[in-house]
Motif scaffolding. Structure first.
Motif, PDB file in Angstrom:
ATOM      1  N   UNK A  69       0.828  -1.202   0.000  1.00 17.56           N
ATOM      2  CA  UNK A  69       0.000   0.000   0.000  1.00 17.56           C
ATOM      3  C   UNK A  69       0.867   1.258   0.000  1.00 17.56           C
ATOM      4  N   UNK A  70       0.534   2.176  -0.899  1.00 16.29           N
ATOM      5  CA  UNK A  70       1.237   3.451  -1.031  1.00 16.29           C
ATOM      6  C   UNK A  70       0.284   4.417  -1.726  1.00 16.29           C
ATOM      7  N   UNK A  71      -0.165   5.423  -0.995  1.00 15.87           N
ATOM      8  CA  UNK A  71      -1.188   6.332  -1.520  1.00 15.87           C
ATOM      9  C   UNK A  71      -0.769   7.037  -2.795  1.00 15.87           C
ATOM     10  N   UNK A  72       0.529   7.239  -2.984  1.00 17.31           N
ATOM     11  CA  UNK A  72       1.012   7.993  -4.138  1.00 17.31           C
ATOM     12  C   UNK A  72       1.372   7.119  -5.337  1.00 17.31           C
ATOM     13  N   UNK A  73       1.231   5.824  -5.200  1.00 11.78           N
ATOM     14  CA  UNK A  73       1.702   4.899  -6.235  1.00 11.78           C
ATOM     15  C   UNK A  73       0.567   4.402  -7.132  1.00 11.78           C
ATOM     16  N   UNK A  74       0.964   3.932  -8.304  1.00  9.67           N
ATOM     17  CA  UNK A  74       0.057   3.221  -9.205  1.00  9.67           C
ATOM     18  C   UNK A  74       0.758   1.955  -9.683  1.00  9.67           C
ATOM     19  N   UNK A  75      -0.010   0.939  -9.959  1.00 13.08           N
ATOM     20  CA  UNK A  75       0.532  -0.307 -10.494  1.00 13.08           C
ATOM     21  C   UNK A  75      -0.204  -0.664 -11.777  1.00 13.08           C
ATOM     22  N   UNK A  76       0.562  -0.907 -12.826  1.00  9.98           N
ATOM     23  CA  UNK A  76       0.006  -1.278 -14.119  1.00  9.98           C
ATOM     24  C   UNK A  76      -0.053  -2.788 -14.272  1.00  9.98           C
ATOM     25  N   UNK A  77      -1.079  -3.247 -14.975  1.00 12.44           N
ATOM     26  CA  UNK A  77      -1.243  -4.667 -15.211  1.00 12.44           C
ATOM     27  C   UNK A  77      -2.359  -4.916 -16.206  1.00 12.44           C
TER      28      UNK A  77
END
Length: 200
Positions: A69-77
């Protein structure tokens, strides 16, 4: 709707979206109606989870990705839509592949397709390994993780294949996205290959 109810078959779903961010992006191994490349907010992908089945063993566990969890992050998939009988079939398969063998639990997240200019979200099921999982290995330097990956293999194949296929997916399907964690580990692992081949 709760993830555990979905997995247990307590809901009569006729359609379900499943988000993949690791091996699912190139090898879902279940039938699906459609798929979309996109991302989720609030999580970062990390090679912090151990694997003693697919890409390693009990003595030498491999490293695979989970989400932190990281409020500033995004993960692509990739998000896969399963419908009708595919819902039950895919969940039965993934319960073994991800939960029983992988140690993952489920969550529901908002998925944003890359090609949707309206930024409308689609709720999707997500498999994630948490720090309290016995297989969880935690953070390490790219060099340490790269060495572990370059020297491990399991019943599904070599750990290095997992890493390289994930990096290939990002370059092919998300060329505009930078993933320093993934690419630094890839570079560290590949730098070891000539030495490992020479030692054989």
């Amino acid at each position: 709707m709760k993830p555990k109810d979905i997995i247990a078959g307590k809901t009569s779903l006729t359609s379900l979206w499943i988000f993949g961010y690791g091996s699912l992006v190139w090898k879902p191994d279940f039938k699906y109606k459609s798929s979309k490349v996109g991302y989720i907010h609030g999580y970062k992908r990390r090679f912090w989870h151990g694997d003693n089945f697919h890409r390693g063993n009990d003595d030498l566990p491999g490293r695979v990705v989970t989400l932190i969890e990281d409020d500033d992050a995004t993960t692509w998939g990739v998000c896969f839509e399963v419908t009708g009988s595919q819902v039950e079939e895919s969940l039965k398969y993934l319960n073994v592949r991800e939960a029983v063998c992988g140690g993952y639990v489920t969550k529901l997240v908002d998925f944003i397709p890359e090609d949707d200019q309206s930024n409308q979200t689609q709720q999707a099921l997500l498999y994630i390994a948490t720090p309290d999982n016995p297989l969880y290995l935690g953070p390490a330097s790219p060099e340490v993780i790269g060495h572990q990956i370059a020297t491990r293999q399991g019943k599904t194949g070599h750990n290095l294949e997992y890493l390289l296929r994930l990096a290939e997916f990002m370059r092919r399907s998300c060329p505009h996205v930078d993933d320093p964690h993934l690419f630094s580990i890839e570079a560290a692992a590949l730098a070891l290959v000539p030495y490992l081949l020479g030692a054989q």
